[in-house]
Enzyme design. Structure first.
Site, PDB file in Angstrom:
ATOM      1  N   HIS A 138       0.850  -1.185   0.000  1.00 45.42           N
ATOM      2  CA  HIS A 138       0.000   0.000   0.000  1.00 45.42           C
ATOM      3  C   HIS A 138       0.890   1.241   0.000  1.00 45.42           C
ATOM      4  O   HIS A 138       2.046   1.197   0.430  1.00 45.42           O
ATOM      5  CB  HIS A 138      -0.907   0.010   1.220  1.00 45.42           C
ATOM      6  CG  HIS A 138      -1.968  -1.041   1.188  1.00 45.42           C
ATOM      7  ND1 HIS A 138      -3.067  -1.005   2.014  1.00 45.42           N
ATOM      8  CD2 HIS A 138      -2.112  -2.165   0.420  1.00 45.42           C
ATOM      9  CE1 HIS A 138      -3.838  -2.050   1.773  1.00 45.42           C
ATOM     10  NE2 HIS A 138      -3.271  -2.767   0.812  1.00 45.42           N
ATOM     11  N   CYS A 140      -2.246  -0.357   7.298  1.00 41.75           N
ATOM     12  CA  CYS A 140      -1.454   0.869   7.215  1.00 41.75           C
ATOM     13  C   CYS A 140      -1.452   1.616   8.539  1.00 41.75           C
ATOM     14  O   CYS A 140      -0.418   2.169   8.944  1.00 41.75           O
ATOM     15  CB  CYS A 140      -1.959   1.746   6.081  1.00 41.75           C
ATOM     16  SG  CYS A 140      -1.649   1.009   4.450  1.00 41.75           S
ATOM     17  N   GLU A 154       0.983   3.912   1.860  1.00 43.40           N
ATOM     18  CA  GLU A 154       1.501   4.328   3.161  1.00 43.40           C
ATOM     19  C   GLU A 154       2.666   3.439   3.603  1.00 43.40           C
ATOM     20  O   GLU A 154       3.695   3.935   4.071  1.00 43.40           O
ATOM     21  CB  GLU A 154       0.390   4.283   4.221  1.00 43.40           C
ATOM     22  CG  GLU A 154      -0.749   5.228   3.953  1.00 43.40           C
ATOM     23  CD  GLU A 154      -1.889   4.613   3.142  1.00 43.40           C
ATOM     24  OE1 GLU A 154      -3.009   5.134   3.240  1.00 43.40           O
ATOM     25  OE2 GLU A 154      -1.665   3.627   2.404  1.00 43.40           O
ATOM     26  N   CYS A 194      -5.993   2.108   5.763  1.00 34.68           N
ATOM     27  CA  CYS A 194      -6.626   0.840   6.139  1.00 34.68           C
ATOM     28  C   CYS A 194      -6.031   0.361   7.466  1.00 34.68           C
ATOM     29  O   CYS A 194      -5.031   0.912   7.947  1.00 34.68           O
ATOM     30  CB  CYS A 194      -6.403  -0.196   5.039  1.00 34.68           C
ATOM     31  SG  CYS A 194      -4.729  -0.892   5.027  1.00 34.68           S
TER      32      CYS A 194
END
Length: 154
Positions: free
Chosen positions: A51, A84, A53, A81
């Protein structure tokens, strides 16, 4: 308009143009300077943890040569999420600025509500396939680490 959020948006657009993952970008900032930017590379890397992040945190930690990003801020195009958020907490990032809401993400097919629902059950009991086994054998590894004199706790 924040130049730091613009850096996150630009990363998201770079990832979209390359077809490397979802519409997500992030920037790690320290003392008013962008340290690292990254976008979602789940498709490119065949890595469900890639992801924006997490990628930005990994890059910032490599560049700063530390696993502790206290004093840093994260700018991200969407509410993080659960995975993250965990990475953000472990990295000790001071503040997160986000653009789109989790509802916005759900509206385009990125609905992480079920993950939040699973995490809200006591001790992860709602997580499918989570089975404890060989605890004592694994605790032996923990005991050895606890006995080490030269260790770094994070």
């Amino acid at each position: 308009m924040s130049g730091f959020m613009e850096a996150a948006r630009a990363e998201a657009l770079t990832g979209l143009a390359a077809g490397e993952g979802g519409p997500f970008g992030a920037a790690v900032v320290r003392n008013g300077q962008v340290i690292a930017t990254a976008h979602n590379t789940v498709l490119k890397d065949n890595d469900s943890t890639a992801h924006a992040e997490v990628n930005a945190i990994r890059l910032a930690e490599r560049l700063l040569r530390t696993f502790d990003l206290a004093g840093c801020e994260l700018y991200t195009t969407c509410y993080p999420c659960p995975m993250c958020l965990g990475a953000i907490l472990w990295a000790r990032i001071d503040r997160v600025y986000y653009g789109c809401s989790s509802e916005d993400a759900a509206g385009i097919g990125f609905d992480d509500r079920r993950f939040y629902d699973l995490m809200s059950t006591a001790a992860g009991g709602g997580v499918p396939g989570l089975v404890q086994m060989e605890r004592e054998e694994c605790r032996e590894v923990f005991r050895r680490w606890a006995e080490m004199e030269d260790k770094r706790v994070y």
